[in-house]
Design an enzyme around this catalytic site. Sequence first.
Site, mmCIF file in Angstrom:
data_model
loop_
_atom_site.group_PDB
_atom_site.id
_atom_site.type_symbol
_atom_site.label_atom_id
_atom_site.label_comp_id
_atom_site.label_asym_id
_atom_site.label_seq_id
_atom_site.Cartn_x
_atom_site.Cartn_y
_atom_site.Cartn_z
ATOM 1 N N GLY A 12 0.519 9.429 -1.574
ATOM 2 C CA GLY A 12 1.655 8.659 -1.863
ATOM 3 C C GLY A 12 2.253 9.671 -2.878
ATOM 4 N N GLY A 50 0.381 22.353 -12.321
ATOM 5 C CA GLY A 50 -0.501 23.823 -12.718
ATOM 6 C C GLY A 50 -2.301 23.571 -12.553
ATOM 7 N N VAL A 62 -1.385 8.990 6.003
ATOM 8 C CA VAL A 62 -3.100 7.767 6.339
ATOM 9 C C VAL A 62 -3.048 7.267 7.113
ATOM 10 C CG1 VAL A 62 -3.425 8.414 3.106
ATOM 11 C CG2 VAL A 62 -1.310 5.940 4.797
ATOM 12 N N SER A 140 2.949 -5.412 -4.386
ATOM 13 C CA SER A 140 3.618 -5.653 -4.381
ATOM 14 C C SER A 140 4.737 -7.210 -4.628
ATOM 15 C CB SER A 140 4.759 -5.772 -3.173
ATOM 16 O OG SER A 140 6.522 -5.974 -3.042
ATOM 17 N N TYR A 154 5.995 -6.598 6.504
ATOM 18 C CA TYR A 154 5.628 -5.867 5.150
ATOM 19 C C TYR A 154 5.009 -6.648 4.456
ATOM 20 C CZ TYR A 154 5.935 -4.022 0.317
ATOM 21 O OH TYR A 154 6.465 -3.389 -1.193
ATOM 22 N N ALA A 156 3.025 -9.776 4.426
ATOM 23 C CA ALA A 156 2.483 -10.278 5.050
ATOM 24 C C ALA A 156 0.663 -8.950 4.848
ATOM 25 C CB ALA A 156 2.053 -10.192 6.717
ATOM 26 N N LYS A 158 1.298 -6.362 2.045
ATOM 27 C CA LYS A 158 0.713 -6.438 1.221
ATOM 28 C C LYS A 158 0.247 -7.368 -0.056
ATOM 29 C CE LYS A 158 3.259 -2.630 -0.469
ATOM 30 N NZ LYS A 158 1.866 -1.437 -0.470
ATOM 31 N N ILE A 187 11.622 -1.305 -8.145
ATOM 32 C CA ILE A 187 11.920 -0.324 -8.611
ATOM 33 C C ILE A 187 12.513 0.650 -8.553
ATOM 34 C CG2 ILE A 187 10.453 1.894 -9.900
ATOM 35 C CD1 ILE A 187 9.260 -0.820 -10.301
#
Length: 250
Positions: A12, A50, A62, A140, A154, A156, A158, A187
């Site tokens: 990610g 770089g 994924v 999370s 979601y 469940a 996490k 965030i």
Amino acid sequence: MKARRDVALVTGAGAGICAEVARRLAARGVGVVLLDRDAEAVARVAGELGDRCLREPLVVDVTDTAAVEAAVTSLAPRHRPGILVNGVGGDTRARPVTELTEADLTSAVAHNLTSVFTMTRLCAPAMVAAGRGRIVNLASVAGRTYSLFSNAAYVAAKAGVIGFTKQCAYELAPHGITVNAVAHGVIGTERIRSAWADNPPEWTADRVGRIPAGRFGTVTEAAGMVCQLCGEDAGYTTGTVVDVNGGLHI
């Protein structure tokens, strides 16, 4: 084949928290292998890094297990990661369970849990051979309690990441490998701000008002704890879930 303690694989990595994780690890002298499904975005991050970016980014979805296996298998011995950051995931759809289907759960698990499982099982053997490793999974606050911002599928997935983290920590600790999770709250990534932009201002004000800190977390704050758990001085910290959420869950 042994993992290299000075090599990190970050999934990610094309944007948001994990792009910042890659930048910070590179600044510490760690060589980084980037993985993301967005070729253009991850190429931009690679350009920033770089020569700390050790090879061309792995452009992989994924949720495609065969493609992930092929990508990890393709890594040269000098690119075998001793640090793995599992950062793929997320779901900004605030929907009640009565509107969800099994397809929503399947998708949430594939992105947020199966991806962590697959990357871990593929990278851990080289860490075991080396007698050292760091694995950090992005969980999370949703997996710790309930979510004001997403949905039950979601949550469940996490929660599953947290359980998986603890079991792996138990199994891999004798091999010098730590496995931890960071449970972020809200965030202020570009993706989150974009998703919330369609909501009325009062909706956003209500959600932010429930966070004791009274604001979004920053990407820098979110990445900082992840990088801390990747370091040499985190060797006695394993099986933990570190909360970075402005007091939303205490």
